[in-house]
Structures are given as structure tokens and as C-alpha cells.
Design a protein around this motif. Structure first.
Motif, PDB file in Angstrom:
ATOM      1  N   ASN A  14      17.166 -26.088  42.730  1.00 26.75           N
ATOM      2  CA  ASN A  14      18.497 -25.974  43.324  1.00 26.75           C
ATOM      3  C   ASN A  14      19.361 -27.214  43.099  1.00 26.75           C
ATOM      4  OD1 ASN A  14      17.386 -27.756  45.081  1.00 26.75           O
ATOM      5  ND2 ASN A  14      17.387 -26.386  46.848  1.00 26.75           N
ATOM      6  N   ILE A  15      18.865 -28.192  42.340  1.00 27.78           N
ATOM      7  CA  ILE A  15      19.721 -29.309  41.959  1.00 27.78           C
ATOM      8  C   ILE A  15      19.787 -29.376  40.438  1.00 27.78           C
ATOM      9  CG2 ILE A  15      19.460 -30.756  44.003  1.00 27.78           C
ATOM     10  CD1 ILE A  15      17.316 -32.246  42.133  1.00 27.78           C
ATOM     11  N   LEU A  59      22.365 -31.555  38.704  1.00 25.50           N
ATOM     12  CA  LEU A  59      22.133 -32.979  38.954  1.00 25.50           C
ATOM     13  C   LEU A  59      20.929 -33.478  38.174  1.00 25.50           C
ATOM     14  CD1 LEU A  59      22.773 -32.925  42.756  1.00 25.50           C
ATOM     15  CD2 LEU A  59      24.178 -34.024  41.050  1.00 25.50           C
ATOM     16  N   TYR A  60      19.918 -32.603  38.026  1.00 22.50           N
ATOM     17  CA  TYR A  60      18.745 -32.974  37.231  1.00 22.50           C
ATOM     18  C   TYR A  60      19.161 -33.306  35.809  1.00 22.50           C
ATOM     19  CZ  TYR A  60      14.619 -32.174  34.353  1.00 22.50           C
ATOM     20  OH  TYR A  60      13.643 -32.292  33.413  1.00 22.50           O
ATOM     21  N   LEU A  97      22.145 -34.223  34.742  1.00 19.77           N
ATOM     22  CA  LEU A  97      22.914 -35.474  34.739  1.00 19.77           C
ATOM     23  C   LEU A  97      21.973 -36.673  34.829  1.00 19.77           C
ATOM     24  CD1 LEU A  97      25.987 -34.836  37.061  1.00 19.77           C
ATOM     25  CD2 LEU A  97      25.948 -35.099  34.594  1.00 19.77           C
ATOM     26  N   GLY A  98      20.979 -36.574  35.735  1.00 17.63           N
ATOM     27  CA  GLY A  98      20.078 -37.703  35.950  1.00 17.63           C
ATOM     28  C   GLY A  98      19.236 -37.991  34.729  1.00 17.63           C
ATOM     29  N   SER A 135      21.119 -39.363  31.803  1.00 22.55           N
ATOM     30  CA  SER A 135      21.636 -40.724  31.956  1.00 22.55           C
ATOM     31  C   SER A 135      20.560 -41.763  31.629  1.00 22.55           C
ATOM     32  CB  SER A 135      22.147 -40.946  33.379  1.00 22.55           C
ATOM     33  OG  SER A 135      21.071 -40.994  34.280  1.00 22.55           O
ATOM     34  N   LEU A 136      19.296 -41.312  31.480  1.00 25.19           N
ATOM     35  CA  LEU A 136      18.234 -42.274  31.154  1.00 25.19           C
ATOM     36  C   LEU A 136      18.180 -42.580  29.656  1.00 25.19           C
ATOM     37  CD1 LEU A 136      15.308 -41.086  33.430  1.00 25.19           C
ATOM     38  CD2 LEU A 136      16.819 -43.029  33.742  1.00 25.19           C
ATOM     39  N   GLU A 175      30.336 -41.188  31.795  1.00 21.92           N
ATOM     40  CA  GLU A 175      29.496 -40.450  32.730  1.00 21.92           C
ATOM     41  C   GLU A 175      30.290 -40.096  33.987  1.00 21.92           C
ATOM     42  OE1 GLU A 175      25.706 -42.308  34.078  1.00 21.92           O
ATOM     43  OE2 GLU A 175      25.119 -41.561  32.106  1.00 21.92           O
ATOM     44  N   GLY A 219      29.309 -22.920  44.743  1.00 20.22           N
ATOM     45  CA  GLY A 219      28.606 -23.170  45.994  1.00 20.22           C
ATOM     46  C   GLY A 219      27.141 -23.447  45.818  1.00 20.22           C
ATOM     47  N   THR A 220      26.716 -23.782  44.602  1.00 25.30           N
ATOM     48  CA  THR A 220      25.320 -24.118  44.352  1.00 25.30           C
ATOM     49  C   THR A 220      25.241 -25.047  43.152  1.00 25.30           C
ATOM     50  OG1 THR A 220      23.175 -23.263  43.688  1.00 25.30           O
ATOM     51  CG2 THR A 220      25.091 -22.012  42.984  1.00 25.30           C
ATOM     52  N   ALA A 221      24.142 -25.765  43.046  1.00 25.80           N
ATOM     53  CA  ALA A 221      23.956 -26.637  41.893  1.00 25.80           C
ATOM     54  C   ALA A 221      22.833 -26.134  41.005  1.00 25.80           C
ATOM     55  CB  ALA A 221      23.667 -28.077  42.343  1.00 25.80           C
TER      56      ALA A 221
END
Lengths: 357, 164
Positions: free
Chosen positions: A121-122, A125-126, A128-129, A132-133, A165, A180-182
Motif C-alpha cells: 500500500n505504499i 513511495l517504494y 521513489l525510495g 533514490s538510492l 527528485e 486516495g491510495t499509494a
């Protein structure tokens, strides 16, 4: 040992292997596609020596890179120098774990196999994270080479990636607010429910995402970290053989990743055009094989559009100057993306109060 | 399964932390610190807080550490490496480290660990954190944002060198 757990691990491992293999193949042929497309735009023929119309060129290229001598500069920091390509390529491939390649699950030996490795559910964001590495690998490469051009290239790259970024992350927020969700799967489902794909209400978001995505992948016209006329080859100047090919693969994998995210977030993912119009159901013409393939077909078609735009832009635009790059990132895209978030919020608020009144 | 992941993450976090402090080369030290931060993110996932884990990687590992590396690479570090720390600094760091270790020791061994409780619904999800930030903790949240803004304005002022 628990058989259910074992089975779960085996299925996941199988999916990971499939995605890795297909992705590696796509990356290899994306290089050929790029050369062919750009050749066409420049009225040339492009590679055509190896195989019919040069179709075996990626295999020849891969073999050449594999057999080339692997050089490490005498004054380089050997550990960091060797680790850098690995640090670049792992995030590039790992980010694909949450990409939904199609909508329909299929059954094999009584097991239901979903067309994505995992749906968390993220998801956004996963991605993006993880992505970014990758910049650490580029910085490590530039620093460990102990040479001027790579160092300059990696400094440029670090500044560029950090700068872009911010608008990249903010451009996605509009989509997250409407959906309404990621979760990547949830976002596609939300586009089915609202009836339009998110590039309609979020065209500003798509524009910012596309431009920042190009900058994040070091693609022309944002290829300053490896500007050949200024820096030889930038951060990977000192690399050869397999290590160089890792950087190369990672760049193209990242390009495909940006395409996948744009497809999923803004263009309805695996859905056919106008998913709510019943009269257009024949567009899922691969349903007679399996619904999975229809979804995959539309996903791939949209992905191809985005990738083609990438190549088109590379063939069209000259490279940015460094100050222009920073100006565009901080003074144009960043304020624009913040305004986009605010406008989205206000419109959503007005529409909600309208419907409840 | 979770225990195994936890042990591996703990080991890499420890290796990263120790190497970050002891490695003579500052750039390699920062890279180990990144390893440490990413391993910590694994702990957040194990503690059912995936959103915090994602933020940990995006903000700390992805953004702040890149700036650290950037600055360290721009500085000339060879001179920095040769400088010996003074006696006073050594004594103070031993005292500070010792006190901190005692505090940690007390926290770890004192009081029994709280019993494992059932997690509230939607624990650690994006929605629940957003609701908490914008209702219960609205004032602290906004105060922190003002604080950050002040720091930002201050940094911009400082770089202007006396102003025009």
C-alpha cells in the motif's frame, strides 16, 4: 518446513526471475530501438550489419562487453569502484517489484499468480525510495575513479538528481490525492472508478513527472553528468567491460521504470482505452488467449508510447546548460508542481462539497 | 522468517554504524552510514510501519546523505584526515560516550518489555499517520514546519555575505 511458505517463496522467486529476464531482454532491445529510431529521425539507416536489419545487434553488443578487458585505474579505490555499478543496478531492477504489468491473474497448477510481484500500500513511495538510492552508485563511481572527469560528472549528477527528485515527488501527489491510495494496483483501479485516466485532470502533473523523470534518468537533454563534449563520458569514464555495461543497463532500466510509472499513474495502466464504454470491449482482442495478455498488451503499448517520446526528445533537443538546468528545476518545475497540488486540493474540495450539499 | 530478516538487518545496521565511525576515509564512512540507515528501514517494515520505512529511505538515505556526500567530496579531506584530535576532545568523547552507553544500558535492562499488544486497525498506514498529524498533533506539526522555514531563511541570509 512449512510447505505453504515454501510454495509462496517459490512463486515469488519465479516471478522475480521472469521479470528480471524479460526486463534484461527489453533493455537490450531498447538500445537497438533507440539507435533505429534516432537513425530514422536523422535520415540514416542505423545498425544493420548483425542479423536481418541489425536485429541481432544487442547480442553482439552484449558479447563484446562481456569479453572486454575489465580495467581498474591504479589509483582507484578498488572496493568502492567495484561496488558502484552494483549499487546503480540493484535499485534500477528492484523498483519493478511493485509495477502491475497486467490486471488479470492466471492460474497455474491450482496457484493463482498475480501479474505483479507484490502490491504494497505504499507502492509509489517504494519506487521513489528505491530509485533514490541509485544516485549513490553514481557518486561512488565518480569518487572512486580518482579522476577529474568522473568526479565532475558525479557531482553534477548528485546535484541534478537531488534537485529533480523534489518536483518528481510533488508531481505524483496530485494523483495520490485523487486516487486516495499509494498502491500501484489501487491507483489503476481508481482510474477505472473515476472513469477517466489521471492525465486528464493531472496533465500538469504528467508534464512535470515526464520532465523530471527524464532528468532523473540522465537522459538527453538532461545528460549533463555524462556530457561527452565536456566530460568525455562523465561518471563512467574509467569503466569498461561488464562494469560499464551495468551502468548502461541501469540507465535503460530506469528509463523503462519511468515509463512504467507514468503508464500506471497517469495512463490507466493495463486498462484498454475507455474502460467504461462497453461498445469498445473488442479492444481487449487478446482475451481469447487469456485476459492477462490483453492487459499486458495495453500496458506495453502505453509504455512504448512513453519510451518513444523519450527517444524523440533525445533526437530533437540540445543539451541544457548547467544554470539552465538548475533554473528549470527549482524556479519553474518546483513552483508549478506546488501550484498543481494546491489547485487539485481546491478543486477536489469544491467538488466534494458540491456533491454532499 | 521475520526473525531471520531481523537478525540480518541488525547485523548490517551494526556493521554500518561501527564502520561509519571507525573508517578513516570520510566518504566511505558516509557510505556505511547509508547502509546503516537502509537497514534501519527494514526494522520499520518489520514493526508494521512501512510508511515510515519509505520516508526513512527517501529522506535520510536518498536526500540528506547525498548532500552529506556532496559536501564531503567538495571539501579537501586529506588535511582533515591528518589532524590529530586534542587530549580534551578525547577525554570529553569518552565521558560522553560512556554516559550515553549507561543510559542505553539502563533503558534496555530496566523495566520489563511491554507485552505484545494487538495493533490498532490501519496502524502505520499513510492515512492514519496523516490523520494523526493533521488533527491530534496539528500544532506541533505546524510549529516544526515554521522552525524549518526559519532555518531555511537563515541559511539563505547567511549565504548572501552581508547582503547588497
Amino acid at each position: 518446513m512449512d510447505t505453504e511458505l515454501l510454495l509462496k517463496v517459490a512463486v515469488s522467486a519465479g516471478k522475480v526471475m521472469t521479470v528480471l529476464l524479460v526486463l534484461s531482454g527489453s533493455v537490450a532491445y531498447l538500445v537497438l530501438l533507440e539507435r533505429k529510431v534516432i537513425a530514422f529521425m536523422q535520415s540514416r539507416l542505423g545498425p544493420r550489419r548483425v542479423g536481418p536489419s541489425g536485429l541481432l545487434q544487442p547480442i553482439a553488443d552484449g558479447l563484446k562487453l562481456f569479453l572486454k578487458e575489465d580495467l581498474v585505474p591504479a589509483k582507484a579505490d578498488k572496493w568502492v569502484f567495484t561496488l558502484a555499478p552494483v549499487v546503480v543496478i540493484i535499485p534500477a531492477f528492484a523498483a519493478f517489484a511493485v509495477v502491475p504489468f497486467s490486471g488479470e491473474s492466471f492460474d497455474v497448477f491450482g496457484l493463482t499468480i498475480t501479474p505483479w510481484i507484490t502490491d504494497i500500500n505504499i507502492g509509489v513511495l517504494y519506487i521513489l525510495g528505491i530509485s533514490s538510492l541509485g544516485v549513490f552508485g553514481i557518486i561512488m563511481a565518480g569518487w572512486a575513479s580518482n579522476s577529474k572527469y568522473p568526479l565532475l560528472g558525479s557531482l553534477r549528477s548528485a546535484a541534478q538528481l537531488i534537485s529533480y527528485e523534489v518536483p518528481l515527488g510533488l508531481s505524483i501527489i496530485g494523483v495520490l490525492m485523487i486516487a486516495g491510495t499509494a498502491s500501484m494496483v489501487g491507483i489503476v483501479e481508481a482510474q477505472r472508478e473515476t472513469g477517466w485516466w489521471f492525465f486528464v485532470p493531472q496533465f500538469v502533473g504528467l508534464f512535470i513527472f515526464f520532465v523530471s523523470g527524464m532528468a532523473e534518468t540522465n537522459r538527453a537533454p538532461f545528460d549533463l553528468p555524462e556530457a561527452e563534449t565536456e566530460l568525455v563520458a562523465g561518471f563512467h569514464t574509467e569503466y569498461s567491460g561488464m562494469k560499464f555495461s551495468f551502468f548502461f543497463l541501469a540507465e535503460y532500466a530506469n528509463m523503462i521504470l519511468v515509463g512504467c510509472v507514468a503508464t500506471t499513474l497517469f495512463m490507466g495502466g493495463w486498462m484498454r482505452p475507455f474502460p467504461s464504454v462497453e461498445a469498445l470491449a473488442w479492444l481487449n482482442f487478446l482475451d481469447f488467449v487469456h485476459p492477462f495478455w490483453s492487459g499486458f498488451f495495453w500496458f506495453a503499448a502505453k509504455l512504448f508510447l512513453v519510451i518513444f517520446a523519450f527517444l524523440w526528445i533525445r533526437a530533437t533537443f540540445p543539451r541544457y546548460r548547467y544554470d539552465q538546468l538548475m533554473h528549470l528545476g527549482w524556479k519553474v518545475l518546483l513552483p508549478l508542481s506546488i501550484v498543481n497540488v494546491l489547485v487539485t486540493a481546491v478543486v477536489m474540495l469544491l467538488m466534494n462539497s458540491g456533491s454532499s450539499a | 522468517m521475520e526473525t531471520l530478516v531481523g537478525i540480518v538487518a541488525a547485523a548490517t545496521a551494526l556493521i554500518g554504524a561501527i564502520a561509519a565511525v571507525t573508517h578513516r576515509n570520510a566518504v566511505v564512512g558516509v557510505l556505511f552510514l547509508v547502509l546503516n540507515l537502509v537497514s534501519l528501514a527494514v526494522f520499520y517494515v518489520l514493526l508494521s510501519a512501512p510508511f515510515i520505512a519509505a520516508l526513512q529511505v527517501i529522506l535520510y538515505a536518498g536526500a540528506i546523505m547525498v548532500l552529506f556526500l556532496f559536501i564531503i567530496m567538495l571539501l579537501d579531506l586529506r588535511r582533515e584526515e591528518e589532524r590529530e584530535s586534542g587530549l580534551l576532545q578525547k577525554v570529553l568523547s569518552v565521558i560522553g560516550g560512556g554516559v550515553f552507553f549507561l543510559l542505553l544500558w539502563g533503558a534496555a535492562t530496566g523495566g520489563a518489555a511491554p507485552a505484545a499488544a494487538e495493533l490498532p486497525e490501519h496502524f502505520g498506514s499513510v492515512e492514519s499517520i496523516a490523520v494523526a498529524l493533521f488533527t491530534t498533533y496539528l500544532i506541533p506539526f505546524e510549529t516544526i514546519s515554521v522552525l524549518l522555514l526559519v532555518a531555511m531563511v537563515g541559511a539563505v541570509l547567511l549565504t548572501r555575505k552581508g547582503g547588497r
